[in-house]
Design a protein around this motif. Structure first.
Motif, PDB file in Angstrom:
ATOM      1  N   PRO A  72      23.165 -15.602 -11.754  1.00 40.05           N
ATOM      2  CA  PRO A  72      22.338 -16.656 -11.150  1.00 40.05           C
ATOM      3  C   PRO A  72      20.879 -16.252 -10.926  1.00 40.05           C
ATOM      4  O   PRO A  72      19.992 -17.104 -10.954  1.00 40.05           O
ATOM      5  CB  PRO A  72      23.052 -16.942  -9.824  1.00 40.05           C
TER       6      PRO A  72
ATOM      7  N   ILE B 273      24.561 -14.095 -18.088  1.00 41.24           N
ATOM      8  CA  ILE B 273      23.377 -14.310 -17.260  1.00 41.24           C
ATOM      9  C   ILE B 273      23.837 -14.588 -15.832  1.00 41.24           C
ATOM     10  O   ILE B 273      24.593 -15.535 -15.580  1.00 41.24           O
ATOM     11  CB  ILE B 273      22.536 -15.507 -17.778  1.00 41.24           C
TER      12      ILE B 273
ATOM     13  N   GLU C  22      25.848 -17.011 -25.130  1.00 37.05           N
ATOM     14  CA  GLU C  22      25.251 -16.858 -23.800  1.00 37.05           C
ATOM     15  C   GLU C  22      26.151 -17.586 -22.814  1.00 37.05           C
ATOM     16  O   GLU C  22      26.600 -18.708 -23.096  1.00 37.05           O
ATOM     17  CB  GLU C  22      23.856 -17.486 -23.784  1.00 37.05           C
TER      18      GLU C  22
ATOM     19  N   THR D  54      29.465 -15.517 -12.915  1.00 40.80           N
ATOM     20  CA  THR D  54      29.505 -15.385 -11.457  1.00 40.80           C
ATOM     21  C   THR D  54      30.492 -14.284 -11.083  1.00 40.80           C
ATOM     22  O   THR D  54      31.346 -13.908 -11.883  1.00 40.80           O
ATOM     23  CB  THR D  54      29.947 -16.701 -10.782  1.00 40.80           C
TER      24      THR D  54
ATOM     25  N   GLN E 189      26.714 -18.387 -18.402  1.00 39.68           N
ATOM     26  CA  GLN E 189      26.364 -18.213 -16.995  1.00 39.68           C
ATOM     27  C   GLN E 189      27.574 -17.558 -16.362  1.00 39.68           C
ATOM     28  O   GLN E 189      28.705 -18.017 -16.553  1.00 39.68           O
ATOM     29  CB  GLN E 189      26.065 -19.556 -16.335  1.00 39.68           C
TER      30      GLN E 189
ATOM     31  N   CYS F  89      26.977 -21.406 -22.398  1.00 39.98           N
ATOM     32  CA  CYS F  89      25.702 -22.113 -22.568  1.00 39.98           C
ATOM     33  C   CYS F  89      25.376 -22.422 -24.021  1.00 39.98           C
ATOM     34  O   CYS F  89      25.177 -23.567 -24.370  1.00 39.98           O
ATOM     35  CB  CYS F  89      24.569 -21.293 -21.956  1.00 39.98           C
TER      36      CYS F  89
END
Length: 151
Positions: free
Chosen positions: A30, A28, A101, A105, A103, A78
Motif C-alpha cells: 500500500p 506492490i 503486478e 497486503t 497489490q 493489477c
C-alpha cells in the motif's frame, strides 16, 4: 517433499523437451514499496514466484507463490507485465514466465526457508537493478517503463 516435486518437474521438462511454465510476481505494498525475496540457491534478490503446479491456473499459482515466499496475500491482480520465454532466461531449465503486478497486503514473513533466506520491501529507487536473479532486472525495467512485453 516440495523441493523433490520441483526437481521432478524440471527433469520431466528436460526429458520431454517442453518448457516449464512459471510466474514472477511484482508485489506492490500500500505504501508503494516493491517486495523482493533473497534466493537461498544464489543469494541474489529476485521477484517472488515459481513454477505453476499441475492442475493449477496462473492466478492460483501467483497467490500461492506470493504467500509461500513472502507471507503476503494478493489483494488484487493489477496488470500483465509480460511473458518471458527465452531459453536463456533461467539456467536450470527452459521456462516460460508470466509476470504480473499485484497489490499485496499482510506482513512480510518467510514461509519457505528452503528457497528464501530473506524478504524485504524496497522503494523503486532502492531496488538493486543490475544484480537480480534470472531476468528479473529486465522484468522490472519493463514494468517501470509501463511496457507489456512478449519476449
Amino acid at each position: 517433499m516440495r523441493r523433490l516435486w520441483h526437481f521432478a518437474q524440471a527433469v520431466l521438462g528436460i526429458l520431454f523437451r517442453h518448457p516449464v511454465t512459471g510466474t514472477s510476481v511484482i508485489p506492490i505494498l500500500p505504501d508503494g514499496r516493491i517486495v523482493l525475496i533473497q534466493r537461498s540457491d544464489t543469494g541474489k534478490w529476485a521477484l517472488p514466484g515459481g513454477m505453476v503446479n499441475w492442475g493449477e491456473d496462473i492466478a492460483t499459482s501467483i497467490q500461492r507463490e506470493l504467500e509461500e515466499e513472502t507471507g503476503l496475500e494478493v489483494a488484487r491482480i493489477c496488470r500483465l507485465v509480460g511473458v518471458y520465454s527465452s531459453p536463456e532466461r533461467d539456467g536450470r531449465v527452459h521456462s516460460i514466465c508470466v509476470v504480473v503486478e499485484v497489490q499485496a497486503t499482510g506482513s512480510l514473513k518467510i514461509n519457505d526457508p528452503v528457497e528464501v533466506i530473506d524478504v524485504q520491501a524496497f522503494t523503486p529507487a532502492d531496488i538493486p537493478i543490475g544484480t537480480l536473479s534470472h531476468d528479473h532486472d529486465r522484468q522490472l525495467k519493463d514494468y517501470f517503463a509501463g511496457h507489456t512485453t512478449l519476449a
